[in-house]
Motif scaffolding. Structure first.
Motif, PDB file in Angstrom:
ATOM      1  N   SER A  52       0.881  -1.201   0.064  1.00  0.00           N
ATOM      2  CA  SER A  52       0.077   0.007   0.111  1.00  0.00           C
ATOM      3  C   SER A  52       0.987   1.260  -0.111  1.00  0.00           C
ATOM      4  CB  SER A  52      -0.971  -0.057   1.158  1.00  0.00           C
ATOM      5  OG  SER A  52      -0.469   0.410   2.525  1.00  0.00           O
ATOM      6  N   ILE A  76      -2.557  -0.929  -3.376  1.00  0.00           N
ATOM      7  CA  ILE A  76      -3.673  -0.022  -2.603  1.00  0.00           C
ATOM      8  C   ILE A  76      -3.159   1.437  -2.657  1.00  0.00           C
ATOM      9  CG2 ILE A  76      -5.374   0.387  -0.966  1.00  0.00           C
ATOM     10  CD1 ILE A  76      -4.981  -2.309   0.165  1.00  0.00           C
ATOM     11  N   ARG A 189      -0.602  -1.394   9.550  1.00  0.00           N
ATOM     12  CA  ARG A 189       0.369  -1.717   8.487  1.00  0.00           C
ATOM     13  C   ARG A 189       1.534  -1.445   9.019  1.00  0.00           C
ATOM     14  NH1 ARG A 189      -1.176   2.892   4.059  1.00  0.00           N
ATOM     15  NH2 ARG A 189      -1.396   4.147   5.823  1.00  0.00           N
TER      16      ARG A 189
END
Ligand SMILES: [Zn+2]
Length: 244
Positions: A52, A76, A189
């Motif tokens: 991401s 993403i 994350r």
């Protein structure tokens, strides 16, 4: 693997595209060289790794997407909508094309506030709503995924995201745990900076204790941040300056 490890990147640059995203001292710390990024994607290519990217720099289109696609991966892409079409950021056309190529276009607030959790509840709602609406106009379908700018998550930040129709909210807490809050998924994350080593990747992928340690350290840092308030950012800038 029953859980996913979501990696959080910002920009990736090369000789042809040396600048992307926010050109601040703090941001450059998170700008990777494309050779390093390529190595990471090829080595950690797997269903349990999610790539991401925050902010919406033009390297999402010029450098990152081609490398991901070369490895049959999708990204993403979290975009702060205010900067679309400005210098070093993605254009509307690039965002549209990334969406068509199968990447996930997601929100990273509208203005990227320094500390979003310190805004009023209505201001936070507007950050999510404006960005969601603008991105939806570009891709032509619903946008239900977002990430918290600066990692400044709070109950209000989650609640406001849920209120405008965000279904999945990514934070900067290094964890593989997925929580449900205000009816939406809140997912952690692992931050990748230009100093991140291959050993770090090996460890976060294979060593649960290491991940727990990271999460503890992160929580301690959050407490310090809360205690110092906006002074923390000045302090961080100073440290980064001293490091050159
Ligand atoms: Zn950001």
């Amino acid at each position: 693997m029953e859980y996913k490890i979501v990696l959080m990147y910002h920009d990736v640059v090369n000789e042809l595209h040396p600048k992307s995203g926010f050109q601040k001292v703090g941001a450059l710390q998170y700008t990777l060289n494309s050779r390093v990024f390529f190595e990471q994607v090829t080595r950690f290519n797997g269903d349990y790794i999610v790539f991401s990217f925050d902010d919406g720099g033009e390297s999402f289109y010029t450098v990152i997407a081609p490398i991901l696609e070369h490895n049959n991966q999708k990204g993403i892409f979290f975009i702060s909508s205010k900067y679309i079409g400005t210098e070093y950021f993605l254009t509307k056309e690039q965002i549209k094309e990334l969406d068509k190529r199968g990447h996930l276009i997601a929100s990273h607030s509208h203005t990227h506030p320094l500390i979003i959790s310190e805004l009023s509840y209505n201001e936070i709602v507007n950050e999510w709503k404006t960005s969601k609406t603008l991105l939806e106009e570009i891709v032509g379908h619903e946008v239900t995924v977002a990430s918290v700018p600066g990692g400044a998550v709070s109950k209000d930040v989650i609640k406001a995201a849920a209120e405008v129709g965000i279904k999945t909210l990514y934070t900067s807490e290094p964890t593989t745990e997925v929580r449900i809050e205000y009816g939406i998924e809140v997912i952690g994350r692992f931050t990748v900076s230009k100093d991140t080593t291959m050993e770090f990747f090996d460890k976060i992928v294979s060593d649960k204790n290491y991940r727990v340690q990271l999460q503890k350290r992160y929580k301690r840092l959050l407490l310090v941040k809360k205690f110092l308030g906006s002074n923390y950012n000045r302090f961080k800038q100073l440290v980064l300056k001293l490091r050159g």
